[in-house]
Scaffold this motif. Structure first.
Motif, PDB file in Angstrom:
ATOM      1  N   PRO A   1       0.612  -1.122  -0.031  1.00 13.94           N
ATOM      2  CA  PRO A   1       0.015  -0.031  -0.014  1.00 13.94           C
ATOM      3  C   PRO A   1       0.850   1.110  -0.074  1.00 13.94           C
ATOM      4  O   PRO A   1       1.904   1.000  -0.010  1.00 13.94           O
ATOM      5  N   LEU A   2       0.589   2.406  -0.483  1.00 13.43           N
ATOM      6  CA  LEU A   2       1.121   3.524  -0.825  1.00 13.43           C
ATOM      7  C   LEU A   2       0.504   4.882   0.142  1.00 13.43           C
ATOM      8  O   LEU A   2      -1.368   4.971   0.245  1.00 13.43           O
ATOM      9  N   ARG A   3       0.768   5.558   0.315  1.00 14.51           N
ATOM     10  CA  ARG A   3       0.548   6.923   0.799  1.00 14.51           C
ATOM     11  C   ARG A   3       0.681   8.632   0.708  1.00 14.51           C
ATOM     12  O   ARG A   3       2.324   8.262  -0.052  1.00 14.51           O
ATOM     13  N   ILE A   4       0.192   9.789   0.021  1.00 10.58           N
ATOM     14  CA  ILE A   4       1.012  10.601   0.102  1.00 10.58           C
ATOM     15  C   ILE A   4       1.611  11.065   1.108  1.00 10.58           C
ATOM     16  O   ILE A   4       1.562  10.900   2.232  1.00 10.58           O
ATOM     17  N   ASP A   5       2.688  11.380   0.878  1.00  9.58           N
ATOM     18  CA  ASP A   5       3.718  12.213   1.132  1.00  9.58           C
ATOM     19  C   ASP A   5       3.470  13.247   1.966  1.00  9.58           C
ATOM     20  O   ASP A   5       3.134  14.377   1.753  1.00  9.58           O
ATOM     21  N   GLU A   6       2.611  12.746   3.775  1.00 18.94           N
ATOM     22  CA  GLU A   6       2.404  13.563   4.955  1.00 18.94           C
ATOM     23  C   GLU A   6       3.238  15.065   4.314  1.00 18.94           C
ATOM     24  O   GLU A   6       2.876  16.703   4.898  1.00 18.94           O
ATOM     25  N   GLN A   7       4.639  14.956   4.299  1.00 21.34           N
ATOM     26  CA  GLN A   7       5.202  16.201   3.878  1.00 21.34           C
ATOM     27  C   GLN A   7       5.019  17.341   2.814  1.00 21.34           C
ATOM     28  O   GLN A   7       4.665  18.527   3.453  1.00 21.34           O
ATOM     29  N   ASN A   8       5.531  16.972   2.376  1.00 22.41           N
ATOM     30  CA  ASN A   8       5.239  17.721   1.048  1.00 22.41           C
ATOM     31  C   ASN A   8       3.569  17.553   0.193  1.00 22.41           C
ATOM     32  O   ASN A   8       3.811  18.522  -0.896  1.00 22.41           O
ATOM     33  N   LYS A   9       3.552  16.456   0.302  1.00 24.02           N
ATOM     34  CA  LYS A   9       2.421  15.871  -0.564  1.00 24.02           C
ATOM     35  C   LYS A   9       1.893  16.039  -1.947  1.00 24.02           C
ATOM     36  O   LYS A   9       1.685  16.422  -2.514  1.00 24.02           O
ATOM     37  N   ASN A  10       3.707  15.963  -2.594  1.00 20.01           N
ATOM     38  CA  ASN A  10       3.783  15.779  -3.527  1.00 20.01           C
ATOM     39  C   ASN A  10       4.120  14.830  -4.277  1.00 20.01           C
ATOM     40  O   ASN A  10       4.889  14.234  -5.681  1.00 20.01           O
ATOM     41  N   SER A  11       4.314  13.604  -3.165  1.00 15.83           N
ATOM     42  CA  SER A  11       4.527  12.284  -3.742  1.00 15.83           C
ATOM     43  C   SER A  11       3.742  11.282  -3.179  1.00 15.83           C
ATOM     44  O   SER A  11       3.564  10.952  -2.229  1.00 15.83           O
ATOM     45  N   LEU A  12       4.161   9.138  -3.375  1.00 16.74           N
ATOM     46  CA  LEU A  12       3.683   8.319  -3.056  1.00 16.74           C
ATOM     47  C   LEU A  12       4.366   8.032  -2.584  1.00 16.74           C
ATOM     48  O   LEU A  12       5.716   7.683  -2.710  1.00 16.74           O
TER      49      LEU A  12
ATOM     50  N   GLY B   1      -5.079  18.281  -5.199  1.00 13.28           N
ATOM     51  CA  GLY B   1      -5.183  19.445  -5.008  1.00 13.28           C
ATOM     52  C   GLY B   1      -5.044  19.857  -6.888  1.00 13.28           C
ATOM     53  O   GLY B   1      -5.351  19.579  -8.422  1.00 13.28           O
ATOM     54  N   HIS B   2      -3.682  20.715  -7.531  1.00 14.51           N
ATOM     55  CA  HIS B   2      -3.192  20.587  -8.474  1.00 14.51           C
ATOM     56  C   HIS B   2      -2.300  19.720  -8.888  1.00 14.51           C
ATOM     57  O   HIS B   2      -1.184  20.498  -9.897  1.00 14.51           O
ATOM     58  N   ASN B   3      -1.381  19.336  -7.493  1.00 14.45           N
ATOM     59  CA  ASN B   3      -0.247  18.789  -7.919  1.00 14.45           C
ATOM     60  C   ASN B   3      -0.383  17.348  -8.586  1.00 14.45           C
ATOM     61  O   ASN B   3      -0.877  16.945  -7.779  1.00 14.45           O
ATOM     62  N   ALA B   4       0.605  16.850  -9.725  1.00  8.35           N
ATOM     63  CA  ALA B   4      -0.137  15.666  -9.846  1.00  8.35           C
ATOM     64  C   ALA B   4       1.325  14.980  -9.508  1.00  8.35           C
ATOM     65  O   ALA B   4       2.661  15.564  -9.622  1.00  8.35           O
ATOM     66  N   ILE B   5       0.504  14.006  -8.518  1.00 11.61           N
ATOM     67  CA  ILE B   5       1.651  12.879  -7.790  1.00 11.61           C
ATOM     68  C   ILE B   5       2.723  11.852  -8.401  1.00 11.61           C
ATOM     69  O   ILE B   5       3.315  11.563  -7.889  1.00 11.61           O
ATOM     70  N   PHE B   6       1.861  11.441  -8.981  1.00 15.56           N
ATOM     71  CA  PHE B   6       2.144  10.157 -10.164  1.00 15.56           C
ATOM     72  C   PHE B   6       1.373  10.278 -11.475  1.00 15.56           C
ATOM     73  O   PHE B   6       0.291  10.700 -11.257  1.00 15.56           O
ATOM     74  N   ASP B   7       2.357  10.076 -12.379  1.00 10.57           N
ATOM     75  CA  ASP B   7       2.337   9.119 -13.316  1.00 10.57           C
ATOM     76  C   ASP B   7       2.405   8.158 -14.828  1.00 10.57           C
ATOM     77  O   ASP B   7       3.573   8.020 -14.422  1.00 10.57           O
ATOM     78  N   ALA B   8       2.045   7.374 -14.631  1.00  8.50           N
ATOM     79  CA  ALA B   8       2.222   5.690 -15.156  1.00  8.50           C
ATOM     80  C   ALA B   8       2.696   5.980 -16.308  1.00  8.50           C
ATOM     81  O   ALA B   8       3.452   4.934 -16.300  1.00  8.50           O
TER      82      ALA B   8
END
Length: 106
Positions: A29-40, A94-101
Motif C-alpha cells: 500500500p501507498l500513501r501520500i507523503d505527508e511532508q510535501n504532498k507531492n509524492s506517494l 489539488g493542483h499537483n500531479a503526484i503520480f503518472d504511469a
C-alpha cells in the motif's frame, strides 16, 4: 480502496480448487507523503492480492480488502480478502500531479 504498488508475485502449486488459475501478486500500500504532498510513499506493509485486471510488477494499482474483494464477477466465489480492481493511470492532489504511469522517473 487503497493505492498500492505491485512488488512481486506468489506461486502456490497446492491450493483449494477455487484458487487454481488465480494470479497472486504482492502489493505494498501507498500513501501520500505527508511532508510535501507531492509524492506517494510506501506504508511498509505488504499483502497478497488476487489480480482481477491483468496488472503486472511495478504498476500502481487500486486494491480493496475484506468483503469488498469478493464483489467482482471474477472474485465472488474466492476465499480472499484482498483484490486488485484497477490499474492507476495518474494521481492528482489539488493542483499537483503526484503520480503518472507514463512518467518513467517514478
Amino acid at each position: 480502496m487503497f493505492l498500492a504498488k505491485i512488488t512481486g508475485n506468489v506461486t502456490s502449486t497446492h491450493k483449494v480448487n477455487t484458487m487454481v488459475g488465480q494470479k497472486l501478486l504482492i502489493v505494498e500500500p501507498l500513501r501520500i507523503d505527508e511532508q510535501n504532498k507531492n509524492s506517494l510513499k510506501p506504508t511498509g506493509r505488504t499483502f497478497i492480492a488476487v489480480d482481477a485486471v491483468g496488472a503486472g510488477e511495478g504498476e500502481v494499482v487500486l486494491i480493496v480488502q475484506g468483503s469488498s474483494a469478493r464483489f467482482t464477477e471474477d472474485t465472488k466465489t474466492l476465499p480472499i480478502d484482498c483484490a486488485i480492481i484497477g490499474i492507476v493511470d495518474n494521481v492528482q492532489v489539488g493542483h499537483n500531479a503526484i503520480f503518472d504511469a507514463g512518467d518513467d522517473s517514478e
